[in-house]
Design a protein around this motif. Structure first.
Motif, PDB file in Angstrom:
ATOM      1  N   UNK A   1     -14.919  -8.901   7.746  1.00  0.00           N
ATOM      2  CA  UNK A   1     -14.383  -9.515   6.516  1.00  0.00           C
ATOM      3  C   UNK A   1     -15.125  -8.969   5.298  1.00  0.00           C
TER       4      UNK A   1
ATOM      5  N   UNK B   1     -15.776  -5.176   0.659  1.00  0.00           N
ATOM      6  CA  UNK B   1     -16.520  -4.045   0.085  1.00  0.00           C
ATOM      7  C   UNK B   1     -15.626  -2.829  -0.111  1.00  0.00           C
ATOM      8  N   UNK B   2     -14.771  -2.581   0.866  1.00  0.00           N
ATOM      9  CA  UNK B   2     -13.884  -1.416   0.752  1.00  0.00           C
ATOM     10  C   UNK B   2     -12.917  -1.599  -0.409  1.00  0.00           C
ATOM     11  N   UNK B   3     -12.384  -2.802  -0.509  1.00  0.00           N
ATOM     12  CA  UNK B   3     -11.476  -3.119  -1.621  1.00  0.00           C
ATOM     13  C   UNK B   3     -12.177  -2.875  -2.962  1.00  0.00           C
TER      14      UNK B   3
ATOM     15  N   UNK C   1      -4.522  -5.136  -0.518  1.00  0.00           N
ATOM     16  CA  UNK C   1      -5.675  -4.769  -1.340  1.00  0.00           C
ATOM     17  C   UNK C   1      -5.606  -3.316  -1.796  1.00  0.00           C
ATOM     18  N   UNK C   2      -4.970  -2.460  -0.989  1.00  0.00           N
ATOM     19  CA  UNK C   2      -4.789  -1.078  -1.456  1.00  0.00           C
ATOM     20  C   UNK C   2      -3.880  -1.067  -2.685  1.00  0.00           C
TER      21      UNK C   2
ATOM     22  N   UNK D   1       0.810  -1.209   0.000  1.00  0.00           N
ATOM     23  CA  UNK D   1       0.000   0.000   0.000  1.00  0.00           C
ATOM     24  C   UNK D   1       0.847   1.265   0.000  1.00  0.00           C
TER      25      UNK D   1
ATOM     26  N   UNK E   1     -16.718  -6.126   5.202  1.00  0.00           N
ATOM     27  CA  UNK E   1     -16.351  -4.705   5.067  1.00  0.00           C
ATOM     28  C   UNK E   1     -15.017  -4.573   4.345  1.00  0.00           C
ATOM     29  N   UNK E   2     -14.110  -5.505   4.617  1.00  0.00           N
ATOM     30  CA  UNK E   2     -12.804  -5.500   3.946  1.00  0.00           C
ATOM     31  C   UNK E   2     -13.001  -5.647   2.431  1.00  0.00           C
TER      32      UNK E   2
ATOM     33  N   UNK F   1     -14.715  -0.806  -3.422  1.00  0.00           N
ATOM     34  CA  UNK F   1     -14.902   0.647  -3.569  1.00  0.00           C
ATOM     35  C   UNK F   1     -13.623   1.325  -4.039  1.00  0.00           C
ATOM     36  N   UNK F   2     -12.483   0.777  -3.591  1.00  0.00           N
ATOM     37  CA  UNK F   2     -11.198   1.359  -3.994  1.00  0.00           C
ATOM     38  C   UNK F   2     -10.882   1.029  -5.455  1.00  0.00           C
TER      39      UNK F   2
ATOM     40  N   UNK G   1      -5.057  -5.340   4.199  1.00  0.00           N
ATOM     41  CA  UNK G   1      -5.467  -4.006   3.731  1.00  0.00           C
ATOM     42  C   UNK G   1      -4.395  -3.390   2.848  1.00  0.00           C
TER      43      UNK G   1
END
Lengths: 302, 866
Positions: B797, B802-804, B762-763, B684, B799-800, B806-807, B759
């Protein structure tokens, strides 16, 4: 402003609500005999040494600008009064034997790193948990860090042993959204025997914080150390205490992790490492039940 | 605090399903020569006729359907096999991807001879080029590094440990004596090799070099340059299953007739094509009628009443579908399976994925449930059988030289679940959940690609999290928001984009409308090597000159951007080679091996009166797989930027010497500098993430410049399958510090440099521009504690993920199993037969994998929880 930190861990899911980033500050006033992070006890950075991987090539000793290293009986001995933890030995070692524990980090730079996972916090109701050591050991830095994070709208939690000056409480409750507060033993003498300090200050701090923030923002965490506090009498004492101060929130149980020997050895504390054995499922169930009988919701953090 | 979490792998399947699974895993498949034989018979018979190729292909295959035998097992509830065996494979004799494998690898002696001949031609090439001393030096050097060409060995097809096949003695004789010799030089694979030789595709010394390398027996891919290769397949696809299920074959045949009779003017080519469709539909009808006849015969010879009832039910179903429209859930399944089996027999191993089965079958399921014709449990068990059967088609008789890098079931052929309706509403239904259950219970090594979007129900996400926690690693997730954008960018209509499904491993397409996604690959680290060496290329067996462009001595470049430009010029050049190669291949398919059987089940072909190999389908695409590998390439660029240009720690010359010497012999310090350089891709770190984006976007954009022979588009896929281990084995050290012979990073994974947890990974991964990428595989290996037992932790998990998304992440395929379990499985494989892991873009049984891939998977960073 600088803080001395020894680790950052992302995607922590057992240390407060949501997805969190954990930051570990160096230094602790307690010396728990079961300590999971023995390398975090002293407040100054130090060098660790993984003897198993060392081949005795002495590249490190030859490179050290302070002549702090020498090979004795096949192992590298570090003269800590000469070592300035400059890290030259790390670069010199072909096998990754040396590591530096603890680093001075500029606040702004740290905050930038901590906030990189903000999208993950936002989606999960997470935030940042400050752990240690004992975070209040670096109190000025801790306050600055908390203040900065709060200003950026980040949910904050600290993991604390509770052993700090009670006049810090007002300021702490202002910036800390959640206290993950260790409660180990009710018997103060026994507490001293196993942790190096008496427990009155800790219990008073817990009560005072609870009084100020209520059940929602403080969680007692009980490390379950076989043979030390896993008998039901000790647990009952903890329950009685929590009842006495009218605590009604959830309880975190933290089963003992015995796989820490290497960690002790790496920082030259191998001789004081003690194996407390396994916590049986049966004991864990009994303890959980006892809490539940007293209407506490229990979360077991493996 | 890390705690050992052992999750019990519960086997909930019925005994019947367990029998299917264990027999598919344990029995040795037969090589059936029936297809090859009957196809060849008709082909020979029509040799001197004036029939066109497409009609001859259709008739030859029809001859197979008229004469092949079937197999019905007592456990079958869905009928139809593609050979006469319970478990077997046909031979694609006329395409010929494996003809040489059969020719050589059924016999120890021929294996030895083949290897010896290969070695001889290689030796003389080397001696001519470097002298005998140079040859010895090279061999010695490679040996020291531990980098060697995988060897053919002497384990024959039926005695080898990984992916073995047996063949009856008389079949073997006939295959080797009659069939293979007849097709020699005339298969697509042979023709392609020849066409490449005759073209100017190979620059500099490369043609000579590649000609003299020891040949492989497998012919499923062919190199197009030092930095690229081409799959010799017609192309992955998803047939239009809805049409035969809803209309039936009889009606479809009438439609063809109607076009013939109502078209005022038809060219000769069009007439021939329509005739080939006609014959092809007849062929599939013959297959389905003969299957029913066979069931009737078996039924006649059965006395046990319960077996009779089962057979009778299958008979009734097979007499009706796919000739007529399906009316029940069972009939819809059978119709799907009959068509899939017959068509994939016509083009074996072409990976015809099922598509959106929860959507296709749902109306039938809903109706059956409403009137009490079926229970959810019965439906689920039928699906479990279907999934295992789909899996059983997905094996290939690859060469023993690659057996360390392969397995029996390729585990691709993804089933697509969830997602959106064509109108853009959430499409999740009861079958979505039942199919996920069936995936878990069957433990079929298939991919289940679940499409996730903003309005996906929380319940679906929680179900997936629960499956992941319990070690079901065959479930991957697709991010609809990004995928839709990608499809729109490539010219799909909004409706078709909404209805996309996944084929191959991770390749998006519009099901029933995309005529075949061929695949080439760009070898990124080899392409980078061209820029470092000014157009030359270092291989295991010496320097090959002028294989790329002369982009200049990089030590003379004044800044990193100049180097980047040189790299881009090389990658543009390699992409051009891929375009040239794939056009040669597609032209051969169009001319010599049209695909009437696929064309009959692909929208657009009848309307356009054109075969899919001529671009008759509505969409077409050639995928360029980004291999060897994004992570190693980005890290190498980052090392060059930081250590050569910014910090001036060493020069390109030093770097070249260091990689040539595998970072030994006085270059250890360079390796250490590289290894110690923090912030590589996967942490990241915005700087390396930005660099990764810059480098890949250039290549992604380059793909928009070209059109395929079939007037389709070229698009990148980020998926390495198992080539990251194979190519790693035969590649020298790379500037990112990867040592010679070691695997490259898999697919879109970072190269195990992660220090910032999932994180951070995935970033980094999400920082690429996926809106240009038609599919990617992102493996993340989690310890079960990283998902957790409680609903609270499972929500994290989710949320992880979903955020990925969204990114900007496009896909995620977690493997949830701990290192300790995988190591135990290596020691006692018999106790761990059901563990499924993600390899490249596909799933596989861990214990079925070659050792090198097993080790690569274990070496992937495991994200445990603190």
């Amino acid at each position: 402003m600088y803080g001395i930190i020894f680790d950052i861990q992302n995607y922590a899911i057992y240390d407060g609500p949501g997805i969190r980033t954990l930051i570990f500050l160096l230094g602790c006033p307690l010396k728990c005999k079961w300590c999971q992070n023995p390398e975090s006890q002293q407040l100054q950075p130090q060098m660790s040494y993984f003897e198993e991987k060392c081949v005795g090539c002495c590249n490190c000793a030859a490179t050290c600008p302070n002549n702090a290293l020498s090979l004795i009986n096949g192992r590298i001995i570090r003269n800590t009064s000469l070592c300035k933890t400059c890290g030259a030995c790390i670069s010199a070692c072909p096998n990754g034997v040396m590591e530096k524990i603890g680093e001075n980090r500029e606040l702004d730079e740290l905050v930038e790193i901590l906030l990189m996972d903000k999208p993950f916090f936002d989606n999960s109701g997470g935030g940042i948990t400050i752990s240690g050591g004992e975070p209040t050991m670096q109190i000025n830095f801790l306050f600055e860090l908390l203040k900065t994070l709060k200003n950026k709208g980040i949910h904050t939690a600290i993991e604390t042993c509770g052993y700090f000056n009670e006049n810090l409480i007002d300021k702490l409750v202002k910036y800390v959204d959640l206290f993950l507060f260790d409660i180990k033993l009710m018997d103060s003498e026994k507490h001293k025997q196993f942790t190096d300090v008496l427990n009155e200050k800790i219990l008073t701090n817990f009560s005072k914080i609870l009084y100020k923030v209520g059940n929602e923002r403080i969680i007692p965490r009980i490390p379950l150390i076989p043979g030390v506090n896993t008998d039901l009498i000790t647990i009952q004492q903890i329950i009685t205490f929590l009842h006495g101060i009218d605590y009604k929130g959830i309880i975190h149980l933290m089963p003992y992790n015995k796989l820490t020997k290497t960690k002790y050895e790496k920082v030259g504390m191998g001789d004081i490492h003690k194996d407390f054995g396994d916590l049986t499922d049966e004991d864990l169930n009994k303890i959980t039940k006892l809490f539940e009988q007293h209407s506490y919701q229990v979360i077991i953090n493996h | 605090m890390t705690k050992t979490t052992v999750i019990e792998m519960v086997d909930k399947a019925s005994d019947r399903i367990k029998r299917f699974r264990s027999r598919y895993l344990d029995e040795m498949p037969f090589i059936s020569i029936e297809r090859a034989k009957f196809y060849t018979d008709k082909w020979k018979e029509t040799e001197n006729s004036d029939l066109s190729y497409n009609v001859r292909v259709a008739q030859s295959m029809k001859n197979v359907f008229e004469k092949m035998r079937f197999n019905i097992d007592p456990d079958d509830r869905i009928a139809g096999t593609w050979t006469e065996n319970f478990l077997g494979i046909p031979i694609d004799i006329e395409r010929g991807l494996f003809n040489r494998v059969f020719e050589v690898e059924l016999d120890k002696k021929s294996m030895k001879t083949f290897a010896k001949e290969g070695a001889k031609s290689f030796m003389s090439y080397m001696i001519e080029k470097y002298g005998s001393e140079g040859l010895l030096k090279t061999l010695d050097h490679s040996k020291k590094i531990g980098v060697t060409m995988p060897e053919l060995g002497t384990d024959t097809l039926d005695t080898r440990k990984i992916n073995p096949y047996q063949i009856k003695e008389e079949d073997k004789e006939f295959l080797l004596r009659d069939l293979i010799p007849y097709w020699k030089e005339n298969t697509i694979a042979d023709r392609l090799g020849k066409a490449f030789d005759e073209s100017n595709i190979y620059p500099g010394q490369f043609g000579n070099f590649i000609k003299n390398l020891p040949r492989s027996t497998g012919q499923s891919d062919i190199v197009t340059s030092i930095g690229s290769a081409l799959g010799v397949w017609q192309g992955h696809l998803i047939l239009d299953h809805e049409r035969p299920i809803l209309k039936g074959l009889l009606a479809m045949k009438n439609e063809v007739q109607e076009v013939i009779s109502t078209s005022k003017i038809l060219s000769k080519r069009e007439k021939e094509f329509l005739e080939s469709l006609n014959v092809a539909l007849e062929g599939v009808m013959i297959y389905s009628r003969r299957l029913a006849d066979y069931l009737e015969e078996v039924l006649k010879n059965t006395s046990d009443p319960s077996t009779k009832a089962i057979l009778n039910q299958m008979l009734q179903t097979c007499q009706k579908v796919p000739l007529h429209p399906a009316e029940t859930f069972r009939e819809a399944l059978q119709s799907y399976w009959t068509i899939k089996t017959a068509v994939e027999l016509a083009m074996p191993f072409n990976v015809h994925s099922p598509g959106r089965l929860d959507q296709i079958f749902y109306p039938f399921y809903e109706n059956d449930i409403a009137i009490g014709r079926i229970t959810p449990e019965e439906a689920r068990e039928l699906l479990e059988e279907l999934f295992l059967k789909i899996m059983s088609h997905n094996m290939r008789p690859n060469s023993n030289a690659s057996s360390d890098f392969s397995q029996r079931y390729e585990g691709s052929e993804p089933v697509t679940l969830g997602g959106l309706t064509n109108e853009g509403e959430d499409a999740t239904n009861d079958l979505t959940y039942i199919m996920l259950e069936a995936a878990d219970r069957s433990k079929a090594s298939l991919n289940f690609a679940v499409r996730i979007h903003k309005n996906s129900p929380e319940e679906l996400l929680m179900k997936i999290a629960d499956l992941h926690y319990h070690g079901v690693s065959s479930v991957s997730l697709m991010n609809d928001e990004i995928c839709l954008q990608t499809l729109l960018n490539r010219g799909f209509t909004k409706e078709d984009a909404n209805g996309y499904a996944v084929t191959g491993c991770v390749d998006m397409c519009s099901p029933g409308k995309t005529g075949g996604e061929g695949f080439s690959s760009i070898l990124l680290c080899r392409t980078l090597d061209l820029a470092i060496r000014n157009g030359d290329s270092q291989t295991l067996v010496g320097l090959v000159k002028n294989t790329g462009l002369k982009t200049g001595d990089p030590d003379k470049f004044s800044n990193f951007n100049e180097f980047l430009d040189a790299f881009f010029a090389q990658s543009d050049f390699i992409i051009k080679k891929i375009v040239e190669g794939s056009i040669i291949r597609d032209r051969l398919f169009a001319k010599y091996l049209p695909a009437p059987y696929i064309s009959a089940f692909m929208q657009g072909c009848l309307e356009n009166k054109r075969d899919i190999t001529e671009g008759g389908a509505i969409y077409d695409c050639e995928g360029i797989l980004f291999m060897t590998s994004i992570a190693n390439m980005i890290d190498s660029l980052y090392v060059i930027k930081k250590l050569i240009f910014e910090q001036k720690k060493f020069t390109f010359k030093d770097l070249i010497n260091a990689t040539d010497n595998n970072f030994n012999d006085g270059y250890e310090h360079i390796h250490k500098l590289i290894v110690d350089l923090g912030g590589k891709w996967g942490n990241g770190n915005p700087e390396s993430d930005e660099l990764g984006k810059l480098a890949t976007s250039h290549m992604f954009n380059e793909t928009y410049k070209y059109r395929t022979y079939k007037d389709g588009f070229y698009a990148p896929f980020i998926n390495s399958m198992t080539t990251h281990t194979y190519d790693g084995r035969i590649s020298i050290a790379t500037p990112d510090g990867r040592l010679g012979g070691k695997p490259f990073a898999a697919s879109c994974n970072p190269y195990n440099v992660e220090k910032h947890g999932p994180t951070g990974v995935l970033r980094s991964v999400s920082s690429l521009e996926y809106e240009h990428v038609m599919g990617c595989a992102v493996n993340i290996r989690m310890h079960p504690s990283g998902i957790g037992r409680t609903n609270e932790s499972k929500k994290k998990w989710i949320a992880l993920i979903k955020t990925y998304f969204q990114l900007g992440g496009e896909q995620l395929q977690p493997t949830v199993v701990s290192t300790e379990v995988l190591k135990a499985a290596q020691i006692n494989p018999e106790n761990y037969r059901n563990i499924i892991v993600k390899v490249g873009g596909y799933s596989a049984y861990f214990t079925d994998l070659g050792r090198e891939i097993q080790n690569e998977i274990i070496s992937r960073t495991e994200h445990t929880m603190v």
